[in-house]
Design a protein around this motif. Structure first.
Motif, PDB file in Angstrom:
ATOM      1  N   LEU A 166     -17.350   8.017   5.703  1.00 28.87           N
ATOM      2  CA  LEU A 166     -16.697   8.994   5.881  1.00 28.87           C
ATOM      3  C   LEU A 166     -15.416   9.185   6.522  1.00 28.87           C
ATOM      4  O   LEU A 166     -14.499  10.112   6.598  1.00 28.87           O
ATOM      5  N   GLU A 167     -15.189   8.131   7.513  1.00 30.91           N
ATOM      6  CA  GLU A 167     -13.902   7.704   8.116  1.00 30.91           C
ATOM      7  C   GLU A 167     -12.868   7.779   6.988  1.00 30.91           C
ATOM      8  O   GLU A 167     -11.491   8.269   7.180  1.00 30.91           O
ATOM      9  N   TYR A 168     -12.949   6.824   5.955  1.00 39.58           N
ATOM     10  CA  TYR A 168     -11.952   6.917   5.079  1.00 39.58           C
ATOM     11  C   TYR A 168     -11.714   8.074   4.050  1.00 39.58           C
ATOM     12  O   TYR A 168     -10.650   8.250   3.734  1.00 39.58           O
ATOM     13  N   LEU A 169     -13.004   8.704   3.741  1.00 37.91           N
ATOM     14  CA  LEU A 169     -12.808   9.876   3.309  1.00 37.91           C
ATOM     15  C   LEU A 169     -12.013  10.989   4.128  1.00 37.91           C
ATOM     16  O   LEU A 169     -11.093  11.844   3.653  1.00 37.91           O
ATOM     17  N   SER A 170     -12.283  11.061   5.311  1.00 39.59           N
ATOM     18  CA  SER A 170     -11.521  12.038   6.257  1.00 39.59           C
ATOM     19  C   SER A 170     -10.002  11.577   6.328  1.00 39.59           C
ATOM     20  O   SER A 170      -9.452  12.490   6.177  1.00 39.59           O
ATOM     21  N   ILE A 171      -9.758  10.298   6.363  1.00 38.41           N
ATOM     22  CA  ILE A 171      -8.197  10.053   6.547  1.00 38.41           C
ATOM     23  C   ILE A 171      -7.717  10.268   5.329  1.00 38.41           C
ATOM     24  O   ILE A 171      -6.546  10.926   5.100  1.00 38.41           O
ATOM     25  N   ALA A 172      -8.312   9.911   4.003  1.00 39.64           N
ATOM     26  CA  ALA A 172      -7.671  10.447   2.882  1.00 39.64           C
ATOM     27  C   ALA A 172      -7.471  11.768   2.308  1.00 39.64           C
ATOM     28  O   ALA A 172      -6.341  12.272   1.976  1.00 39.64           O
ATOM     29  N   LEU A 173      -8.420  12.672   3.025  1.00 42.67           N
ATOM     30  CA  LEU A 173      -8.391  14.294   3.060  1.00 42.67           C
ATOM     31  C   LEU A 173      -6.837  14.582   3.654  1.00 42.67           C
ATOM     32  O   LEU A 173      -6.299  15.719   3.571  1.00 42.67           O
ATOM     33  N   GLN A 174      -6.967  14.053   4.885  1.00 45.14           N
ATOM     34  CA  GLN A 174      -6.043  14.191   5.743  1.00 45.14           C
ATOM     35  C   GLN A 174      -4.693  13.857   5.239  1.00 45.14           C
ATOM     36  O   GLN A 174      -3.581  14.868   5.419  1.00 45.14           O
ATOM     37  N   VAL A 175      -4.343  12.887   4.512  1.00 47.39           N
ATOM     38  CA  VAL A 175      -3.181  12.593   3.952  1.00 47.39           C
ATOM     39  C   VAL A 175      -2.773  13.457   2.955  1.00 47.39           C
ATOM     40  O   VAL A 175      -1.700  14.029   2.710  1.00 47.39           O
ATOM     41  N   ARG A 176      -3.875  13.854   2.188  1.00 44.64           N
ATOM     42  CA  ARG A 176      -3.585  14.712   1.121  1.00 44.64           C
ATOM     43  C   ARG A 176      -3.256  16.482   1.573  1.00 44.64           C
ATOM     44  O   ARG A 176      -2.517  16.840   1.164  1.00 44.64           O
ATOM     45  N   ARG A 177      -4.016  16.496   2.806  1.00 42.57           N
ATOM     46  CA  ARG A 177      -3.423  17.965   3.407  1.00 42.57           C
ATOM     47  C   ARG A 177      -2.158  17.802   4.035  1.00 42.57           C
ATOM     48  O   ARG A 177      -1.382  18.818   3.802  1.00 42.57           O
ATOM     49  N   VAL A 178      -1.823  17.017   4.931  1.00 44.50           N
ATOM     50  CA  VAL A 178      -0.697  16.904   5.620  1.00 44.50           C
ATOM     51  C   VAL A 178       0.642  16.512   4.526  1.00 44.50           C
ATOM     52  O   VAL A 178       1.588  17.060   4.769  1.00 44.50           O
ATOM     53  N   GLU A 179       0.299  15.516   3.612  1.00 40.08           N
ATOM     54  CA  GLU A 179       1.524  14.926   2.957  1.00 40.08           C
ATOM     55  C   GLU A 179       1.671  15.740   1.620  1.00 40.08           C
ATOM     56  O   GLU A 179       2.744  15.237   1.021  1.00 40.08           O
ATOM     57  N   GLY A 180       0.361  16.247   1.345  1.00 45.72           N
ATOM     58  CA  GLY A 180       0.336  16.776  -0.222  1.00 45.72           C
ATOM     59  C   GLY A 180       0.508  15.554  -1.214  1.00 45.72           C
ATOM     60  O   GLY A 180       0.855  15.738  -2.365  1.00 45.72           O
ATOM     61  N   ARG A 181      -0.081  14.424  -0.954  1.00 44.69           N
ATOM     62  CA  ARG A 181      -0.337  13.383  -1.935  1.00 44.69           C
ATOM     63  C   ARG A 181      -1.206  12.594  -1.398  1.00 44.69           C
ATOM     64  O   ARG A 181      -1.886  12.683  -0.458  1.00 44.69           O
ATOM     65  N   GLU A 182      -1.576  11.403  -2.405  1.00 50.08           N
ATOM     66  CA  GLU A 182      -2.774  10.340  -2.065  1.00 50.08           C
ATOM     67  C   GLU A 182      -2.055   9.376  -1.234  1.00 50.08           C
ATOM     68  O   GLU A 182      -0.851   9.039  -1.322  1.00 50.08           O
ATOM     69  N   PRO A 183      -2.856   8.590  -0.430  1.00 47.35           N
ATOM     70  CA  PRO A 183      -2.235   7.394   0.092  1.00 47.35           C
ATOM     71  C   PRO A 183      -1.955   6.240  -0.626  1.00 47.35           C
ATOM     72  O   PRO A 183      -2.492   6.388  -1.813  1.00 47.35           O
ATOM     73  N   LEU A 184      -0.844   5.403  -0.206  1.00 53.84           N
ATOM     74  CA  LEU A 184      -0.513   4.284  -1.265  1.00 53.84           C
ATOM     75  C   LEU A 184      -0.310   3.301  -0.151  1.00 53.84           C
ATOM     76  O   LEU A 184       0.419   3.195   0.581  1.00 53.84           O
ATOM     77  N   PHE A 185      -0.552   2.222  -0.831  1.00 52.49           N
ATOM     78  CA  PHE A 185      -0.391   1.001  -0.413  1.00 52.49           C
ATOM     79  C   PHE A 185       0.219  -0.223  -1.491  1.00 52.49           C
ATOM     80  O   PHE A 185      -0.361  -0.214  -2.523  1.00 52.49           O
ATOM     81  N   SER A 186       1.169  -1.128  -1.137  1.00 52.63           N
ATOM     82  CA  SER A 186       1.682  -1.839  -1.942  1.00 52.63           C
ATOM     83  C   SER A 186       2.167  -3.248  -1.288  1.00 52.63           C
ATOM     84  O   SER A 186       2.867  -2.907   0.152  1.00 52.63           O
ATOM     85  N   LEU A 187       1.785  -4.074  -1.756  1.00 53.65           N
ATOM     86  CA  LEU A 187       2.382  -5.435  -1.094  1.00 53.65           C
ATOM     87  C   LEU A 187       3.495  -5.829  -1.991  1.00 53.65           C
ATOM     88  O   LEU A 187       3.346  -6.265  -3.104  1.00 53.65           O
ATOM     89  N   ASP A 188       4.909  -5.848  -1.376  1.00 53.79           N
ATOM     90  CA  ASP A 188       6.044  -5.878  -2.356  1.00 53.79           C
ATOM     91  C   ASP A 188       6.604  -7.187  -1.968  1.00 53.79           C
ATOM     92  O   ASP A 188       6.836  -7.514  -0.683  1.00 53.79           O
TER      93      ASP A 188
END
Length: 92
Positions: A2-24
């Motif tokens: 539920l913590e992961y879901l909560s943070i992912a939904l917060q990113v979607r609500r606040v930022e208007g997008r999904e969370p992203l990670f990349s090792l560049d």
């Protein structure tokens, strides 16, 4: 989790997008044989997920996928191949 879901939904609500990670890869400034040429930088979007459990899980998942693609680990799925398996099959 539920913590992961909560943070992912917060990113979607606040930022208007999904969370992203990349090792560049970090571009070496001068010498291509410099140690910095093999370094990689963590990139989180949005940046504030870097200190969260979601950011850590996304980092671990990306790192493991890179290990799988480079043949560092046994492939977990029958028939799954690393980039080296594909290049060998192509005759390189």
């Amino acid at each position: 989790n539920l913590e992961y879901l909560s943070i992912a939904l917060q990113v979607r609500r606040v930022e208007g997008r999904e969370p992203l990670f990349s090792l560049d890869p970090i571009q070496a400034l001068q010498d291509t044989f410099a140690p910095e040429a093999s370094m990689q930088a963590k990139r989180f979007v949005p940046e504030w997920i870097a200190g969260t459990s979601v950011g850590e899980v996304m980092f671990q998942a990306d790192y493991h996928l890179k290990e799988l693609s480079m043949g560092e680990c046994e492939q977990p799925v029958i028939g799954m191949k690393s980039c080296f398996d594909y290049s060998e099959a192509e005759g390189f």
